[in-house]
Enzyme design. Structure first.
Site: not given
Ligand code: CTP
Length: 416
Positions: A214, A310, A343
């Protein structure tokens, strides 16, 4: 996984006023420089009678500041900046005259003006003839300085340069050096705290040459790690693949995949503060191949099966020995606050730093600026558009306030 290592050198403004003990300050500069400390020196007119600007600048490796009205000194670094850029101001030796000026707020030269304009902690090491030291006026002044929060290094008893014996000698450079070291350790608000920060993207391999990644640059996470370290925390930065250099003085562990990031985080617990600023890939390739996937004639499509990674933030938030403060990020293209609040609840963290991405005004990925909203279980706070460094400073100040309000023993004192 690669690792690089650590503690940022402090910066001291040393004011040398008039007194035979000024020669000891040369040794003090040498000792401080040996630890990597930045030392800038103001030499008063009286001080310059005992040590030369040349020896001071040679030892400190900086220009010496002497004159309030010198255009050169003020243009190089004005008296306000001189005090602001230091972590601590040390006056050694401090003459009876300079002490009296400090007490009464007199600002008639560079040293006294800088001291009056200062918002930094001050250590004063008085040095003078025993009669001058014991005089009630000096003792009153010392008592007032202490009331004002100035730290006084008591002079020692001994034979003075003038031949008299009594209290008034400035302690040896090594003793002053030790006082400074102890002071600096206590002074930083996050001293003794351990912080873990994730930053950057993760790359999930498809085959040995391709990956899914990304656009995260790691700028915000790296800035937060640097600011936590500046405020005294012992920081471990776990970074995905970024083009940024490892921040100086911070233990940095470089990883590629979400799985490796999770393992590195778990291996570096316990911590007092966790900031999950990384854009962790939500999925990895389940049918990853050991060999490069070749184009096949007659088959214009390729199926990749993805499986969920995870969730590091959720795992950390729910550990029995979870850090006292767990902070996550939420980069959203729409409905930012609702997703951020969801979240916060789903993952069980304490705060979410939410931002809208992908707009022309706020591209965020790769940009140096950011507009974020702090979402906690009790408040929502919009912060102004600011550089990522400023956002990092604001966040770390919030962290400091939060930890102060809920003072707990540091994770070093808790069993893991
Ligand atoms: N995060 C994490 N591990 C993952 C995915 C996300 O620790 N596998 C953490 C990121 O570092 C961030 C937060 O969760 O602090 C939110 O990440 P984001 O990508 O916005 O949320 P997701 O839970 O992945 O939800 P979505 O992509 O569906 O918005």
């Amino acid at each position: 996984m690669t690792e690089s290592s650590p503690s940022s050198p402090p910066s001291i403004l040393l004011i040398i006023s008039g007194g035979i003990a000024a020669y000891k300050s040369l040794e003090l500069i040498r000792l401080l420089k040996k630890t990597g400390t930045t030392v800038r020196v103001i030499l008063t007119k009286g001080g310059a009678q005992f040590v030369t600007p040349l020896s001071v600048s040679a030892l400190s490796e900086h220009a010496v500041y002497t004159d309030l009205w010198s255009l050169k000194d003020e243009s190089e670094m004005g008296h306000i900046r001189l005090s602001r850029e230091a972590d601590l101001i040390v006056v050694a030796p401090a003459s009876a005259n300079l002490i009296a000026k400090m007490v009464h707020g007199i600002a008639d030269d560079l040293a006294s003006t800088t001291l009056l304009a200062s918002n930094k902690p001050i250590i004063v090491s008085p040095a003078m003839n025993p009669e001058m030291w014991t005089k009630s006026s000096t003792q009153r002044n010392i008592a007032l300085l202490k009331e004002d929060g100035v730290h006084i290094i008591s002079p020692t008893i001994g034979e003075m340069a003038c031949g008299e014996t009594g209290p008034g000698r400035m302690p040896e450079a090594l003793e002053i050096f030790n006082v400074i070291q102890n002071f600096l350790i206590k002074e930083k608000p996050l001293s003794g705290k351990k912080a873990l920060v994730t930053s950057g993207p993760t790359f999930e391999p498809i085959d040995p040459v391709r990956y899914i990644g990304n656009r995260s640059s790691g700028k915000q996470g790296h800035a937060i790690a640097a600011e936590l370290e500046r405020q005294g925390a012992s920081v471990t930065l776990i970074s995905g693949p970024v083009s940024l250099p490892d921040p100086a003085h911070i233990k940095t562990i470089r990883v590629e995949t979400a799985e490796c990031m999770k393992n590195a985080v778990l291996e570096n617990l316990p911590a007092d503060i966790f900031v999950g600023a990384a854009a962790v890939a939500d999925w990895r390739i389940e049918n990853q191949t050991a060999q490069k996937i070749k184009k096949r004639t007659g088959s214009p499509t390729l199926d990749l099966k993805l499986t969920e990674n995870p969730d590091i933030l959720q795992i950390i938030s729910n550990l029995p020995n979870r850090p006292q403060l767990v902070i996550g990020f939420a980069a959203e293209t729409h409905d930012v606050l609702n997703f951020a609040r969801a979240k916060l609840l789903k993952k069980g963290c304490d705060w979410i730093i939410a931002n809208q991405v992908g707009t022309d005004e706020n591209p965020v990925f790769g940009s140096d600026r950011n507009q974020v909203t702090l979402v906690t279980h009790t408040l929502t706070e919009d912060w102004p558009v600011a550089s990522k460094t400023t956002v990092a400073k604001m966040l770390v100040q919030k962290i400091i306030e939060e930890l102060r309000n809920h003072e707990q023993p540091s994770c070093h004192n808790r069993s893991a």
